[in-house]
Motif scaffolding. Structure first.
Motif, PDB file in Angstrom:
ATOM      1  N   LEU A 206      14.969  12.986   6.858  1.00  0.00           N
ATOM      2  CA  LEU A 206      15.693  11.867   7.455  1.00  0.00           C
ATOM      3  C   LEU A 206      14.640  11.037   8.195  1.00  0.00           C
ATOM      4  N   GLN A 207      14.960   9.806   8.499  1.00  0.00           N
ATOM      5  CA  GLN A 207      13.982   8.946   9.179  1.00  0.00           C
ATOM      6  C   GLN A 207      14.625   8.345  10.420  1.00  0.00           C
ATOM      7  N   MET A 208      13.779   7.993  11.375  1.00  0.00           N
ATOM      8  CA  MET A 208      14.301   7.486  12.630  1.00  0.00           C
ATOM      9  C   MET A 208      13.421   6.375  13.158  1.00  0.00           C
TER      10      MET A 208
ATOM     11  N   THR B 212       9.549   7.617  12.592  1.00  0.00           N
ATOM     12  CA  THR B 212       9.431   9.074  12.593  1.00  0.00           C
ATOM     13  C   THR B 212      10.217   9.705  11.442  1.00  0.00           C
ATOM     14  N   LEU B 213       9.736  10.837  10.953  1.00  0.00           N
ATOM     15  CA  LEU B 213      10.410  11.566   9.871  1.00  0.00           C
ATOM     16  C   LEU B 213      10.881  12.926  10.379  1.00  0.00           C
ATOM     17  N   LEU B 214      12.109  13.231  10.105  1.00  0.00           N
ATOM     18  CA  LEU B 214      12.702  14.528  10.456  1.00  0.00           C
ATOM     19  C   LEU B 214      12.782  15.313   9.146  1.00  0.00           C
TER      20      LEU B 214
ATOM     21  N   GLU C 282      -2.680  15.121  12.412  1.00  0.00           N
ATOM     22  CA  GLU C 282      -2.718  13.875  13.199  1.00  0.00           C
ATOM     23  C   GLU C 282      -1.386  13.137  13.149  1.00  0.00           C
ATOM     24  N   LEU C 283      -0.528  13.531  12.188  1.00  0.00           N
ATOM     25  CA  LEU C 283       0.784  12.881  12.068  1.00  0.00           C
ATOM     26  C   LEU C 283       1.923  13.816  12.481  1.00  0.00           C
ATOM     27  N   THR C 284       1.569  15.037  12.864  1.00  0.00           N
ATOM     28  CA  THR C 284       2.609  16.019  13.205  1.00  0.00           C
ATOM     29  C   THR C 284       2.926  15.955  14.701  1.00  0.00           C
TER      30      THR C 284
ATOM     31  N   LYS D   9       0.826  -1.223   0.000  1.00  0.00           N
ATOM     32  CA  LYS D   9       0.000   0.000   0.000  1.00  0.00           C
ATOM     33  C   LYS D   9       0.853   1.263   0.000  1.00  0.00           C
ATOM     34  N   LYS D  10       2.145   1.101   0.286  1.00  0.00           N
ATOM     35  CA  LYS D  10       3.009   2.265   0.456  1.00  0.00           C
ATOM     36  C   LYS D  10       3.388   2.839  -0.900  1.00  0.00           C
ATOM     37  N   PRO D  11       3.327   4.188  -1.052  1.00  0.00           N
ATOM     38  CA  PRO D  11       3.676   4.735  -2.363  1.00  0.00           C
ATOM     39  C   PRO D  11       5.144   4.509  -2.693  1.00  0.00           C
TER      40      PRO D  11
ATOM     41  N   LEU E 293       7.571  14.374  12.114  1.00  0.00           N
ATOM     42  CA  LEU E 293       6.294  13.782  11.711  1.00  0.00           C
ATOM     43  C   LEU E 293       6.321  12.278  11.936  1.00  0.00           C
ATOM     44  N   LEU E 294       5.127  11.700  12.013  1.00  0.00           N
ATOM     45  CA  LEU E 294       5.037  10.244  11.986  1.00  0.00           C
ATOM     46  C   LEU E 294       5.020   9.802  10.542  1.00  0.00           C
ATOM     47  N   ASN E 295       5.647   8.677  10.267  1.00  0.00           N
ATOM     48  CA  ASN E 295       5.541   8.086   8.938  1.00  0.00           C
ATOM     49  C   ASN E 295       4.128   7.514   8.782  1.00  0.00           C
ATOM     50  N   LYS E 296       3.477   7.853   7.688  1.00  0.00           N
ATOM     51  CA  LYS E 296       2.097   7.398   7.457  1.00  0.00           C
ATOM     52  C   LYS E 296       2.025   5.900   7.151  1.00  0.00           C
ATOM     53  N   PHE E 297       3.145   5.349   6.660  1.00  0.00           N
ATOM     54  CA  PHE E 297       3.183   3.926   6.298  1.00  0.00           C
ATOM     55  C   PHE E 297       4.311   3.256   7.093  1.00  0.00           C
ATOM     56  N   PRO E 298       4.165   3.172   8.414  1.00  0.00           N
ATOM     57  CA  PRO E 298       5.313   2.717   9.222  1.00  0.00           C
ATOM     58  C   PRO E 298       5.573   1.235   9.064  1.00  0.00           C
TER      59      PRO E 298
ATOM     60  N   GLY F  57      16.255   4.143  -2.881  1.00  0.00           N
ATOM     61  CA  GLY F  57      15.051   3.610  -2.248  1.00  0.00           C
ATOM     62  C   GLY F  57      14.167   4.698  -1.691  1.00  0.00           C
ATOM     63  N   SER F  58      14.458   5.970  -1.986  1.00  0.00           N
ATOM     64  CA  SER F  58      13.602   7.058  -1.479  1.00  0.00           C
ATOM     65  C   SER F  58      12.375   7.218  -2.377  1.00  0.00           C
ATOM     66  N   SER F  59      11.300   7.737  -1.805  1.00  0.00           N
ATOM     67  CA  SER F  59      10.085   7.943  -2.608  1.00  0.00           C
ATOM     68  C   SER F  59       9.640   9.404  -2.624  1.00  0.00           C
ATOM     69  N   GLN F  60      10.117  10.210  -1.689  1.00  0.00           N
ATOM     70  CA  GLN F  60       9.690  11.619  -1.598  1.00  0.00           C
ATOM     71  C   GLN F  60      10.877  12.541  -1.821  1.00  0.00           C
ATOM     72  N   ASP F  61      10.642  13.647  -2.540  1.00  0.00           N
ATOM     73  CA  ASP F  61      11.740  14.565  -2.864  1.00  0.00           C
ATOM     74  C   ASP F  61      11.986  15.635  -1.800  1.00  0.00           C
TER      75      ASP F  61
HETATM   76  P1  AMP Z   1      11.395   7.551   1.496  1.00  0.00           P
HETATM   77  O1  AMP Z   1      10.531   6.524   0.831  1.00  0.00           O
HETATM   78  O2  AMP Z   1      12.711   7.040   1.980  1.00  0.00           O
HETATM   79  O3  AMP Z   1      11.546   8.777   0.613  1.00  0.00           O
HETATM   80  O4  AMP Z   1      10.641   8.038   2.793  1.00  0.00           O
HETATM   81  C1  AMP Z   1       9.442   8.761   2.719  1.00  0.00           C
HETATM   82  C2  AMP Z   1       8.509   8.195   3.721  1.00  0.00           C
HETATM   83  O5  AMP Z   1       7.379   9.044   3.802  1.00  0.00           O
HETATM   84  C3  AMP Z   1       8.007   6.825   3.349  1.00  0.00           C
HETATM   85  O6  AMP Z   1       8.501   5.901   4.290  1.00  0.00           O
HETATM   86  C4  AMP Z   1       6.487   6.943   3.386  1.00  0.00           C
HETATM   87  O7  AMP Z   1       5.932   5.891   4.118  1.00  0.00           O
HETATM   88  C5  AMP Z   1       6.256   8.236   4.098  1.00  0.00           C
HETATM   89  N1  AMP Z   1       5.060   8.966   3.651  1.00  0.00           N
HETATM   90  C6  AMP Z   1       4.490   8.998   2.435  1.00  0.00           C
HETATM   91  N2  AMP Z   1       3.403   9.807   2.426  1.00  0.00           N
HETATM   92  C7  AMP Z   1       3.304  10.328   3.670  1.00  0.00           C
HETATM   93  C8  AMP Z   1       2.412  11.233   4.311  1.00  0.00           C
HETATM   94  N3  AMP Z   1       1.381  11.773   3.667  1.00  0.00           N
HETATM   95  N4  AMP Z   1       2.626  11.528   5.619  1.00  0.00           N
HETATM   96  C9  AMP Z   1       3.645  10.977   6.301  1.00  0.00           C
HETATM   97  N5  AMP Z   1       4.513  10.104   5.757  1.00  0.00           N
HETATM   98  C10 AMP Z   1       4.356   9.787   4.462  1.00  0.00           C
END
Ligand code: AMP
Length: 318
Positions: free
Chosen positions: A156-158, A100-102, A73-75, A52-54, A89-94, A148-152
């Motif tokens: 950082l993640q923790m 956690t996301l920094l 709700e994730l902040t 389900k994770k993008p 932030l909390l990662n939406k797809f933990p 392996g990143s998905s967001q630009d």
């Molecule tokens: P990465 O895939 O390494 O770029 O990390 C980005 C992370 O952001 C992924 O682990 C996703 O699960 C997470 N993510 C995607 N969309 C959201 C969102 N709307 N809110 C919080 N986290 C998200």
């Protein structure tokens, strides 16, 4: 200053986000295994929720930046360090509780190098959480298209490491004092491990760690990775620079990356895979690698570069 209560703020937010369906988490099965050839420990998690994770392609199609105006709700904290630079932030797809996301407050690209303040806030966060939560934590940064990143938007993640889990970097650094590499001394690299990795032990005394030290460690490792890309330009002229950065209180590590997904087995990795935490979406792949742990080192190599332990730097290197 990072609040001392940050660990409980994360846990509370995670609990309510999970109870109210603001995040998606399912973990069905985890198994600890060891590859006797490389000596690497792994925790393999069969996690169908990852379907389900993008992925990067989905995130780019969508075109929106989920970190610009994150869901309340994730902040966890709007201004983590009270300097207007980072939100937590909390990662939406933990993949693990309290993931956690920094995130930088202002948009910066995920391909940019980590700055001294970014490195320092990550280290301080680790120190606070390791002290207050009686668990070990790891920060990681996936940078570049093959990482392996998905967001630009820079993030950082923790996450907390599984209890009693010993990443191979721990054994590599055991008993070794902190040092900075120079012309004569290369970063540590375990010659039994298949893929290239550059590791430095961190100082035992966290009070001696400052922005300069963090920056020197990171840049010296990044320099080795850049050299690596330089060496490979003949074979792969269009190669885009990608790497994973991993940080615990004990060590700092950088892994140059060649691809996100392996072709020989349907599996992909970001930084956590290179600490030994392997996430698998498909049941048959889970079966294969738990039966034959050596396969993991093959696919980690396929997505990285060959180990260079023992290779001396030359004058052409960066
Ligand atoms: P990465 O895939 O390494 O770029 O990390 C980005 C992370 O952001 C992924 O682990 C996703 O699960 C997470 N993510 C995607 N969309 C959201 C969102 N709307 N809110 C919080 N986290 C998200």
């Amino acid at each position: 200053m990072i609040p001392e209560t940050v660990g409980s703020l994360i846990a509370q937010k995670y609990k309510s986000a999970k109870e109210n369906d603001h995040l998606h988490f399912i973990e069905t099965e985890s198994k600890a295994i060891k590859d006797n050839d490389s000596g690497m420990n792994f925790v393999i998690s069969y996690t169908p929720s990852l379907l389900k994770k993008p992925e990067r392609a989905d995130a780019q199609k969508d075109g929106t930046d989920p970190f610009e105006k994150p869901e309340p709700e994730l902040t966890i904290l709007e201004d983590l360090n009270e300097d207007g630079q980072f939100k937590l932030l909390l990662n939406k797809f933990p993949v693990i509780a309290n993931h956690t996301l920094l995130v930088t407050k202002e948009f910066k690209h995920q391909n940019t190098a980590l700055t001294p303040p970014e490195l320092m806030v990550a280290y301080k966060l680790l120190c606070t959480l390791d002290k207050t939560e009686s668990k070990r934590h790891m920060v990681f940064y996936n940078s570049g298209p093959q990482s392996g990143s998905s967001q630009d938007h820079k993030h950082l993640q923790m996450l907390a490491l599984p209890e009693d889990f010993v990443p191979f970097q721990d054994n590599l650094c055991a008993g070794k004092p902190h040092f900075l590499p120079d012309f004569k001394t290369e970063p540590l690299q375990d010659d039994k491990v298949s893929f290239a990795h550059y590791v430095l032990p961190m100082p035992e005394d966290s009070d001696s760690v400052d922005e300069d030290l963090m920056a020197m460690c990171y840049i010296s490792l990044l320099q080795r990775a850049l050299t690596f890309f330089q060496d490979w330009t003949n074979e792969k002229p269009n190669m885009e620079k990608s790497y994973n950065f991993l940080l615990t209180k004990k060590w700092i590590c950088l892994i140059p990356r060649s691809r996100t997904q392996a072709e020989s087995l349907e599996i992909g990795f970001n930084a956590v895979g290179y600490a030994g935490l392997v996430l698998v979406k498909k049941e048959d792949v889970f079966q294969k690698i738990t039966e034959k742990p050596e396969l993991i080192n093959d696919v980690l190599l396929e997505c990285g570069f060959p180990n260079t332990a023992g290779t001396k730097p030359t004058e052409y290197h960066y």
